[in-house]
Each structure stands twice: as structure tokens, then as C-alpha cells.
Design a protein around this motif. Structure first.
Motif, PDB file in Angstrom:
ATOM      1  N   ASP A 191       0.802  -1.029  -0.185  1.00  0.00           N
ATOM      2  CA  ASP A 191      -0.164  -0.112  -0.043  1.00  0.00           C
ATOM      3  C   ASP A 191       0.707   1.334   0.082  1.00  0.00           C
ATOM      4  OD1 ASP A 191      -2.499  -1.662   0.162  1.00  0.00           O
ATOM      5  OD2 ASP A 191      -2.489  -1.496   2.429  1.00  0.00           O
TER       6      ASP A 191
ATOM      7  N   ARG B 123      -7.667   6.255   0.937  1.00  0.00           N
ATOM      8  CA  ARG B 123      -8.895   5.535   0.260  1.00  0.00           C
ATOM      9  C   ARG B 123     -10.001   6.767   0.436  1.00  0.00           C
ATOM     10  NH1 ARG B 123      -5.766   1.240   2.098  1.00  0.00           N
ATOM     11  NH2 ARG B 123      -5.396  -0.335   0.329  1.00  0.00           N
TER      12      ARG B 123
ATOM     13  N   ASN C 142      -6.890   2.165  -4.549  1.00  0.00           N
ATOM     14  CA  ASN C 142      -8.197   2.748  -3.848  1.00  0.00           C
ATOM     15  C   ASN C 142      -9.495   2.338  -4.527  1.00  0.00           C
ATOM     16  OD1 ASN C 142      -9.958   4.319  -2.620  1.00  0.00           O
ATOM     17  ND2 ASN C 142      -9.387   6.281  -3.707  1.00  0.00           N
TER      18      ASN C 142
ATOM     19  N   TRP D 215     -12.271   3.200  -4.162  1.00  0.00           N
ATOM     20  CA  TRP D 215     -13.147   4.593  -4.349  1.00  0.00           C
ATOM     21  C   TRP D 215     -12.939   5.614  -5.114  1.00  0.00           C
ATOM     22  CZ3 TRP D 215     -17.211   2.483  -1.817  1.00  0.00           C
ATOM     23  CH2 TRP D 215     -17.213   1.673  -0.930  1.00  0.00           C
TER      24      TRP D 215
END
Length: 301
Positions: A135, A246, A267, A269
Motif C-alpha cells: 500500500d 482511500r 483505492n 473508491w
């Protein structure tokens, strides 16, 4: 073990190297780490306790800056490993004069993969490892808002990029202001366009907004973006910051050719507003920048 890492100049690339950096730190757990970079890129790591030293280097890219690069290289002392995420002449010049036997400059292998993976592959080459890109990571806490907040980042470091004009951003903000407080974000380069958006908001009687363009430090910008409920931005550094946390992000790209390769990493979203074919154009292949209506169509009113 002393390791020197040269950071990219811009926020977007600096955020995208963070998985590679984490793998480097994982490999050399007890190393003495120095980061060298611009005043912008180094500020992204001010809260990272794994980094022993942050050195600001602002090269103006002229022949007169070579002497300062030489002096800086010599001042850093002997290193066991030097890794640069830059690939220009000035970086190669800088690395040449550092007292170290193992030096590596980033090489863009032109693979059709996400830039995060390119940076991570580079570190795997340096380490002769096979770490996966994890990440994105920044060590800042979100600044939460009392009400649902919609953020806009309308500008770019590069003045000549193709982007929406102020009225398009304002149309979205005006419509969403009934559900969200609005905050305009950006650096010195975004002051003008954010002022134009603000003028449109005032003209339409919108009062629940804040214009922070040019008024936040880099850490404050990260904290503000991290606490947003919804974010509208071009493909930029703030877009990558939003990916770290995110944030629900709507992206209006300045270029569609490479957007998938620099889109938000991991991500779920993220929504990219893709180009559309003009149904009234005689040229079936002609495309145009999306409209505010294309963004607003994502919402129910």
C-alpha cells in the motif's frame, strides 16, 4: 549500514515510491537512512521515524547549480548504498560525486505497468529481491471535519496541462453544496483558479465553502485531504495523497493516454471520468473534456 535515498521532486511521484521505500526499509531494518529531495517531497516524510535525516536540495537545473550539488554530495559523507528515484542529468551528476560504491538511478523500463510497480521493480533490482508493491503510506493523521466535506483540487504544477476551467468545477461545487461543505485546496499555482471558483460560488449565493489555496503547508494539505468525504481532482499529487487514505475520489484526467498507469493505487473508491465522443461531431473519433454534468450524473438529487 548507511543508505541515501534521493526523492522525486513532485508530490505525485513521491507518494508513488512509498511502497518501494517500505520494501527497502524492510530489507535493511536497522540502516541509517537519509532522504534528499525538494522542500515539497521531504515534507511528506517529516513524521516517519524510520528516516534518520531529511536533507532539502532545491536544484534550479542550470549550470550554476552543479557546484551546489557537488558540495552537497561531498557533505553527505560515505554511504553504503545510494538509491535515486530520479533519472535526469542533475541526479546522475549528484550521485557521481557521492562517496559510495553502490549507486543506482531509476530507469524507466517503459513497461505498460502502473508507475508504483515500476518504482517497486526498480528497488527489487537494487536489492535482488522479489518484494510485491504494498500500500501507499504517509504518516499523517486525517483532519476530520464536523460536517461532510467535499474537496476540490483544480490546478497543477504544470500550467499548460489540459484541465477543466473554473466554471466546471464551480458547477459541481454549487450542486453538491446542499449536501457537503466545500473546501478548495491547492498550492501557489492554484490560487488563481481557486479564486475564480470562489467568485462563482459567491455569485450563486454559496456560503458554506473555504478557500485554502496557497494557505496550507504540505503536511496540512495531506491532513485536509485525508479527512475529506468526497474529492474532485485532476491527476495530480493531491490525487495520490487521497489514494493513501482511500478517499472517495472523482478524477478528471488531464491526459487519457496514461491515466491507468498513474491512477490511484489500491483505492477502490476512485472514479475516473473518461473522455466522451461528441454525438454532434462529424468526426466520430473526436473527443472532448468531460463536462460537469458527467460528474454530477454520479449522484442522485
Amino acid at each position: 549500514m548507511k543508505i541515501l535515498v534521493e526523492l522525486p521532486e513532485l508530490i505525485e511521484d513521491t507518494v508513488m515510491i512509498t511502497p518501494a521505500v517500505q520494501n527497502l526499509l524492510k530489507y535493511y531494518k536497522d540502516a541509517d537512512i537519509t532522504f534528499v529531495g525538494s522542500s515539497i517531497s521531504t515534507k511528506l516524510f517529516v513524521n516517519d521515524k524510520k528516516i534518520n535525516s531529511l536533507v532539502v536540495e532545491e536544484t534550479r537545473k542550470s549550470i550554476f547549480s552543479l557546484l551546489s550539488l557537488f558540495r552537497l554530495a561531498k557533505s553527505l559523507g560515505e554511504q553504503d548504498l545510494v538509491v535515486s528515484f530520479k533519472k535526469d542529468f542533475y541526479s546522475k551528476f549528484f550521485l557521481f560525486f557521492i562517496n559510495c560504491e553502490k549507486k543506482f538511478n531509476f530507469v524507466d523500463n517503459m513497461e505498460n505497468i502502473h508507475k508504483v510497480e515500476k518504482y517497486n521493480n526498480f528497488i527489487n533490482t537494487v536489492l535482488e529481491s522479489d518484494y510485491r508493491a504494498g500500500d501507499l503510506m504517509l504518516n499523517f493523521k486525517p483532519q476530520w471535519n464536523k460536517k461532510s466535506t467535499f474537496g476540490i483540487h483544480a490546478g497543477s504544477t504544470y500550467a499548460n496541462v489540459k484541465r477543466w476551467n473554473a466554471k466546471e468545477f464551480a458547477k459541481v461545487a454549487i450542486k453538491l453544496s446542499s449536501k457537503y461543505d466545500v473546501v478548495l485546496l491547492g498550492g501557489q499555482n492554484e490560487i488563481d483558479i481557486c479564486s475564480d471558483i470562489e467568485d462563482e460560488l459567491k455569485a450563486n449565493g454559496i456560503e458554506n465553502y473555504t478557500n485554502l489555496a496557497g494557505k496550507t503547508s504540505v503536511p496540512q494539505l495531506v491532513e485536509k485531504i485525508a479527512g475529506l468525504d468526497l474529492f474532485l481532482t485532476i491527476d495530480s499529487g493531491p490525487m495520490q495523497i487521497a489514494a493513501v487514505y482511500r478517499v472517495n475520489t472523482i478524477v478528471v484526467p488531464t491526459s487519457y493516454e496514461k491515466i491507468e498507469l498513474i491512477s490511484q493505487w489500491r483505492n477502490p473508491w476512485e472514479t475516473i471520468i473518461y473522455k466522451h465522443v461528441d454525438p454532434y461531431s462529424e468526426d466520430e473519433n473526436e473527443d472532448y473534456i468531460p463536462r460537469s454534468e458527467d460528474v454530477l450524473s454520479l449522484f442522485k438529487f
